[in-house]
Design a protein around this motif. Sequence first.
Motif, PDB file in Angstrom:
ATOM      1  N   GLU A 118       0.823  -1.205   0.000  1.00 52.28           N
ATOM      2  CA  GLU A 118       0.000   0.000   0.000  1.00 52.28           C
ATOM      3  C   GLU A 118       0.860   1.259   0.000  1.00 52.28           C
ATOM      4  O   GLU A 118       0.646   2.170  -0.794  1.00 52.28           O
ATOM      5  N   GLY A 121       2.460   1.708  -3.271  1.00 55.07           N
ATOM      6  CA  GLY A 121       1.555   1.685  -4.415  1.00 55.07           C
ATOM      7  C   GLY A 121       1.833   0.564  -5.402  1.00 55.07           C
ATOM      8  O   GLY A 121       1.868   0.783  -6.611  1.00 55.07           O
ATOM      9  N   GLY A 123       0.022  -2.357  -5.544  1.00 58.99           N
ATOM     10  CA  GLY A 123      -1.131  -3.243  -5.674  1.00 58.99           C
ATOM     11  C   GLY A 123      -1.380  -3.726  -7.093  1.00 58.99           C
ATOM     12  O   GLY A 123      -1.667  -4.892  -7.321  1.00 58.99           O
ATOM     13  N   ARG A 124      -1.209  -2.832  -8.063  1.00 56.83           N
ATOM     14  CA  ARG A 124      -1.544  -3.148  -9.443  1.00 56.83           C
ATOM     15  C   ARG A 124      -0.585  -4.141 -10.083  1.00 56.83           C
ATOM     16  O   ARG A 124      -0.943  -4.832 -11.031  1.00 56.83           O
ATOM     17  N   VAL A 125       0.662  -4.174  -9.601  1.00 56.54           N
ATOM     18  CA  VAL A 125       1.683  -4.969 -10.308  1.00 56.54           C
ATOM     19  C   VAL A 125       2.133  -6.196  -9.521  1.00 56.54           C
ATOM     20  O   VAL A 125       3.091  -6.861  -9.893  1.00 56.54           O
ATOM     21  N   LYS A 128       2.955  -9.348 -11.297  1.00 56.23           N
ATOM     22  CA  LYS A 128       3.760  -9.234 -12.515  1.00 56.23           C
ATOM     23  C   LYS A 128       5.202  -9.619 -12.247  1.00 56.23           C
ATOM     24  O   LYS A 128       5.689  -9.467 -11.130  1.00 56.23           O
ATOM     25  N   PHE A 137       8.070   1.745 -11.103  1.00 56.84           N
ATOM     26  CA  PHE A 137       7.584   0.631 -10.282  1.00 56.84           C
ATOM     27  C   PHE A 137       8.739  -0.208  -9.756  1.00 56.84           C
ATOM     28  O   PHE A 137       8.677  -0.740  -8.658  1.00 56.84           O
TER      29      PHE A 137
END
Lengths: 319, 241
Positions: A118, A121, A123-125, A128, A137
């Motif tokens: 969190e 930031g 969360g999205r990757v 991957k 990132f």
Amino acid sequence: MIRVEKLTKDYGPTRALDGISFEVKDRQILGFLGPNGAGKSTAMKVITTYLAPTDGQVTVEGHDVTKDPIGVRRKIGYLPETNPLYTDMRVDDFLDFCGQARGLRGNTLASRRKFVVEACGLGRVLKKNIIELSKGFKQRTGLAQALIHDPKILILDEPTSGLDPLQIIEIRSLIQQLAQEKTIIFSTHILQEVSSTTDRVIIINNGKIIADGFISEIRRDLSDVTQVRAALGASRDSVERELAAISGVEGVSLVGEVNGSVTVELRTSRGQDVMKSVGELAVKNQWAVHELSSPTLSLEDAFIELVRRQTMGKEARHG
Amino acid sequence: MGSVFIIFRREFRSYFDSPIAYIFLIVFLLLTAGWYMTAFFLMGNADMRSFFGNLPLFNLFFLPAVTMRLWAEDNRIGTMEMLMTLPMKSWHIVMGKYLASLAFYGLGLLGTITIPITLTMIGSPDMGAIVAGYLGSFLLGAFFLAVGIFVSGLFKDQITAFVVSLIVCFFFYLVGDGTVAQTVDGWVSGVGSFLQRFVGLTTHYADIQRGVVDLRNLIYFVSMSALFLVLNTLALEGRRY
């Protein structure tokens, strides 16, 4: 609390650090500033126990880096300049590996992972492979790696290098947020970064500390150096010649020449007197005065001035 | 033990993160088993002598390829700095990586188990010799892998690490050879046979393969492996200064 005393580090015949001493108190945030190759990274590598000091003493939270490196490593989260990522791993697997290697297990690991994902930031990757991530990132993953074990001390080597302006602002604000509960040392060669992130700064050049203190203090120490900026409506030759002749002026540098107005900067140690003399000179020669000011020294100027003084001091000693 | 296992697991998994691991295993099995099978049909004996006889030569190429990545990759991408600032002792990390390579090699050996199974189905092979052969192959692998991980720690480039460990392993293989020992003896009397007996691996390997699992042979392989692992740890510690 980090205490560095007379730290010297040699790489073979090259002296990278030459007897530097400083202290960082709890919850302080310190900016390491200096040109490339000044010794910032070396100092950080010694503090994190990656390199052993050639001479001098370094203690982190009371643990000595030579006698108890493991104790030091437990306290520190470290983001090296070459962001160390296993690019063939997935972000979540990598963070788990780092957490486990730092002794986290089960629920503690899960909750810490949730926190860093969190905070950084990610969360999205999360699912991957690291190799597919953008530079921003990747940098955040590196930061998450340094934070996963909730270290008391964070050492960040050029945390914003290679990021775009938006990402830089994000990382900076994250560092400031973390500073509320952690002791942080970060390095940069971008001057503006220090003034926007921290107050305390150490300037290193050629392996030596050339300034240590709050930015305002460093500016004050240099208050004997001022610049006078003047834009005068006259020919370039006469402006340069006559201004250089004023007593107290150490140097004249041309800034620009636009529409018959010549802008110059004067280096002096007696700003007020010089301003007055420039005014009198303009009246005497009937020059139009477009600008006459003495701007406060920016951090950039302070830095250049300090590096210049160190280099000059060295030449004086050798000469 | 905890930290050794954590490093081991990451390294072992990372073999399978790229297709190279599968290619390695397939090539290893094709070469060793395929080579053996041609000899098998020629001789018509239900034993694995030619298999274990050829294995050191295959391993000279196969095992440096297994270890070349172990440290060279960390040196190249900078993860070395993270590994060396983990709250672990250096030898834990060395052991974790080493055991991962050993397990990978073990997997390759395990793949050849079809050969003894086939043999028992079509004849009655001497199982003692086969078990001893596997033990010898495992010990030989342990030695080559220890050489490989040490060499990998000295380089950033995997190919360089591969070539140098191949040369070092080949040295230990060569000085154990009888013909080489005799030639060297011809130059300086006694040196060749000394090297053959105490440094070279061929005689020790051949002894075990014949079923002579004697302490001297075990000590040779275990201590040689340990030596290179200690050297690896020392090299890691030494880089701090």
